[in-house]
Design an enzyme around this catalytic site. Structure first.
Site, mmCIF file in Angstrom:
data_model
loop_
_atom_site.group_PDB
_atom_site.id
_atom_site.type_symbol
_atom_site.label_atom_id
_atom_site.label_comp_id
_atom_site.label_asym_id
_atom_site.label_seq_id
_atom_site.Cartn_x
_atom_site.Cartn_y
_atom_site.Cartn_z
ATOM 1 N N LYS A 1 0.842 -1.189 0.000
ATOM 2 C CA LYS A 1 0.000 0.000 0.000
ATOM 3 C C LYS A 1 0.884 1.249 0.000
ATOM 4 C CE LYS A 1 -1.710 1.850 3.820
ATOM 5 N NZ LYS A 1 -0.846 2.566 4.779
ATOM 6 N N ASP B 1 -2.515 -5.595 2.650
ATOM 7 C CA ASP B 1 -2.980 -4.745 3.742
ATOM 8 C C ASP B 1 -2.536 -5.480 4.995
ATOM 9 O OD1 ASP B 1 -4.389 -3.718 5.913
ATOM 10 O OD2 ASP B 1 -6.017 -3.023 4.641
ATOM 11 N N HIS B 2 -1.482 -5.003 5.638
ATOM 12 C CA HIS B 2 -0.854 -5.846 6.671
ATOM 13 C C HIS B 2 -1.778 -6.107 7.864
ATOM 14 C CE1 HIS B 2 0.205 -2.064 8.725
ATOM 15 N NE2 HIS B 2 0.432 -2.790 9.795
ATOM 16 N N LYS C 1 -2.711 -9.727 10.792
ATOM 17 C CA LYS C 1 -2.580 -9.723 12.254
ATOM 18 C C LYS C 1 -3.414 -10.861 12.835
ATOM 19 C CE LYS C 1 -1.784 -4.729 12.733
ATOM 20 N NZ LYS C 1 -0.538 -4.502 13.428
ATOM 21 N N ASP D 1 -4.214 6.912 4.471
ATOM 22 C CA ASP D 1 -3.202 6.064 5.079
ATOM 23 C C ASP D 1 -3.822 4.917 5.885
ATOM 24 O OD1 ASP D 1 -0.455 5.479 5.741
ATOM 25 O OD2 ASP D 1 -0.842 6.284 7.751
ATOM 26 N N HIS E 1 -6.922 -0.181 6.239
ATOM 27 C CA HIS E 1 -6.993 -0.972 7.475
ATOM 28 C C HIS E 1 -8.369 -0.918 8.159
ATOM 29 C CE1 HIS E 1 -2.814 -1.053 6.702
ATOM 30 N NE2 HIS E 1 -2.462 0.011 7.380
ATOM 31 N N LYS F 1 -2.821 10.014 14.656
ATOM 32 C CA LYS F 1 -1.437 9.948 15.119
ATOM 33 C C LYS F 1 -1.283 10.893 16.310
ATOM 34 C CE LYS F 1 0.775 8.211 11.068
ATOM 35 N NZ LYS F 1 0.998 6.826 11.496
HETATM 36 C C1 BG6 Z 1 0.666 1.753 8.029
HETATM 37 C C2 BG6 Z 1 0.550 3.251 7.972
HETATM 38 O O1 BG6 Z 1 -0.045 1.159 6.982
HETATM 39 O O2 BG6 Z 1 0.148 1.293 9.268
HETATM 40 C C3 BG6 Z 1 1.267 3.890 9.140
HETATM 41 O O3 BG6 Z 1 1.121 3.710 6.764
HETATM 42 C C4 BG6 Z 1 0.767 3.311 10.448
HETATM 43 O O4 BG6 Z 1 1.094 5.302 9.126
HETATM 44 C C5 BG6 Z 1 0.826 1.793 10.405
HETATM 45 O O5 BG6 Z 1 1.594 3.812 11.481
HETATM 46 C C6 BG6 Z 1 0.179 1.188 11.626
HETATM 47 O O6 BG6 Z 1 0.410 -0.179 11.620
HETATM 48 P P1 BG6 Z 1 0.506 -0.994 12.978
HETATM 49 O O7 BG6 Z 1 0.668 -2.409 12.544
HETATM 50 O O8 BG6 Z 1 1.656 -0.444 13.745
HETATM 51 O O9 BG6 Z 1 -0.799 -0.741 13.694
#
Ligand code: BG6
Length: 509
Positions: free
Chosen positions: A156, A185-186, A190, A243, A248, A348
């Site tokens: 992404k 989409d990581h 999870k 973002d 997410h 953030k």
């Molecule tokens: C990313 C965003 O996809 O996910 C970041 O670009 C964000 O801005 C991050 O900090 C959050 O991921 P996680 O796994 O730390 O919740």
């Protein structure tokens, strides 16, 4: 852990091998898959990037990253020595076709030496500006000609609006079959996010109440204490909506709201998710301000430390109009969810780092108890803790022990750390293994990505057309702008905040 099923012989080519993603996430994940015995005898990682660096120097650099970021901590020397043999590096210009010809030669040689057919994974761990060039050249050089055995991985952000996402999808579809494309989409990798599916569809007791008759509303919060760090350049072109929400948070919503899939076939699961996105009520331009709130942090305090405001961050315009916080109220216009608001917020430099989904049930239809016994009374609430706490909490009313009838809420808790021993795989371990195995269930299909952009376009357009008059509008270290409180308060609710210390055992507060 001993596993019997191993992946097929594979070469993974990482474009952008010198970058942060490779260092912090991809290589620690691959190393952990190796330690867990998933990696086959015939396996190679080929890093490609612009800088000149020898194989031993590249391996050393990767080793440092793994030592620092692996969930298992520092590598053991003897284990690393064996593993590192699979890593090599090629200097290459992404826009030069000869880079891809060299890669092809390399893979063909390995295939010949190993004497087995090899799967080829092309991972674009690069800024989006390079996606088109790399994908086109992979296609043109014939690297992906074997459709069964080659896959491309796209990180992404996938586009920055509906039009650019469509453009990228069209380009990729001209070069690859959809089944070869893995859009990451990581969040979907999870453990606690995958568990939403298990919780909903492997248990019978919640399904009958999982609808508008019993659920009052749903809240999804993903808050971070981190600021934009050194990503000002990227973040200035993105903002919280692009973002986090576009990918997410909307994906989390899909998992909560989707219908039961008939099977765990990748397309079946993704069909059910895209149904949710398609059922989202479209925002009219004039209604955006009633349903969406944006914020930007100013300086403030995080855990006793003074932090700077967004506009003072490196590579950020000092008059920036980019949002670092977004909250939105959605409705899903279908049979199950008609009239149930879904509130989501992300930001953030918030007061805490926590991702949590709260299902707020409706109150009981009639109060039988005298009013004085129910001072602390609360409707049932189910809280899915995604991170950093991992677990599920069900809140219900109980009689407080004593001679009188007094009611108060108590919690039933499932904590991962109590229920399971052993480490939890990182999202990238799960996702990489799925890519190696060719399972696309946890990846975004082209129609999902486009549907997610489509729903947000009126908000993006409205926010672009009107700069926010009151930015910055929340102090770092707080819960975001006041308008976000108003968004939910208008419906008679408030953002539910569960104190962190209350995420373990003990009475509900
Ligand atoms: C990313 C965003 O996809 O996910 C970041 O670009 C964000 O801005 C991050 O900090 C959050 O991921 P996680 O796994 O730390 O919740």
């Amino acid at each position: 852990m001993e596993t019997t099923v191993k992946i097929s012989p594979t070469v993974i080519v990482i474009f952008g091998a010198g970058g942060d993603l490779t260092w912090r996430k991809l290589m620690p994940a691959i190393y952990n898959l190796y330690l867990d015995n998933w990696i086959p005898e015939h396996f190679a990682v080929l890093g490609v990037a612009h800088t000149e660096i020898s194989d031993p120097a590249f391996r050393k650099h990767i080793n440092e990253g793994v030592d620092k970021f692996s969930r298992r901590g520092k590598t053991k020397k003897d284990e690393w020595k064996v593993f590192e043999k699979c890593i090599s590096y090629k200097k290459g210009d992404f826009s030069d076709i000869s880079t891809y010809k060299t890669v092809k030669k390399e893979i063909d040689n390995l295939e010949k030496t190993w004497g087995v057919p090899v799967n080829r994974i092309f991972y674009m761990a690069v800024p989006p500006a390079f996606f088109e060039d790399i994908a086109t050249k992979i296609g043109e050089s014939g690297l992906s000609a074997n459709k069964e055995r080659s896959r491309i991985v796209v990180e992404k952000p996938f586009g920055r609006d509906l039009e650019s996402a469509k453009h990228l999808n069209n380009l990729l579809h001209g070069l690859f079959d959809e089944t070869q494309i893995y859009r990451i989409d990581h969040y979907l990798g999870k453990e606690t996010v995958q568990n939403i599916l298990a919780f909903r569809f492997a248990n019978a007791m919640f399904e009958p109440i999982w609808n508008r008759n019993y659920i009052d509303h749903v809240q999804i919060t993903v808050s971070e204490q981190l600021g934009v760090e050194l990503r000002g350049n990227y973040y200035e072109t993105a903002g919280a909506l692009r973002d986090m929400i576009q990918n997410h948070l909307l994906q989390l919503m899909c998992l909560i709201a989707m219908e039961a899939p008939v099977s765990f076939d990748a397309d079946e699961v993704r069909n059910k998710k895209v149904d949710v996105l398609n059922a989202l009520r479209k925002f009219k331009p004039e209604d955006v301000h009633k349903n969406a709130v944006r914020g930007q942090y100013s300086e403030g305090w995080i855990e006793g430390k003074k932090v700077i405001g967004y506009r003072q961050e490196p590579d950020v315009n000092e008059a920036s109009n980019v949002e670092t916080f977004a909250a939105i109220k959605f409705y899903i216009d279908n049979w199950r969810w008609q009239g149930v608001p879904f509130y989501m917020r992300t930001g953030k430099r918030m007061n805490e780092t926590i991702s949590v989904i709260t299902i707020q049930f409706r109150p009981v239809p009639h109060h039988s108890f005298p009013i004085e016994t129910t001072e602390n009374w609360q409707p049932n609430r189910l809280i899915l803790n995604i991170q950093p706490y991992m677990g599920i909490r069900l809140r219900f009313q109980a009689k407080q022990p004593g001679l009188k009838m007094l009611l108060n809420p108590v919690d039933m808790l499932f904590n991962y750390s109590d229920a399971y021993s052993g480490g939890t795989p990182e999202a990238y371990e799960t996702l990489l293994l799925d890519i190696f195995e060719g399972d696309a269930t946890l990846f975004m299909r082209s129609d999902q990505v486009e549907a997610a952009w489509e729903i947000l376009m009126p908000v993006l357009d409205a926010w672009k057309a009107n700069t926010s008059p009151n930015f910055p509008n929340y102090d770092a270290g707080t819960q975001g702008p006041e308008d976000a409180e108003a968004l939910i308060a208008r419906d008679g609710h408030n953002w539910i905040v569960i104190p962190l210390e209350n995420n373990t055992h003990g009475p509900a507060k």
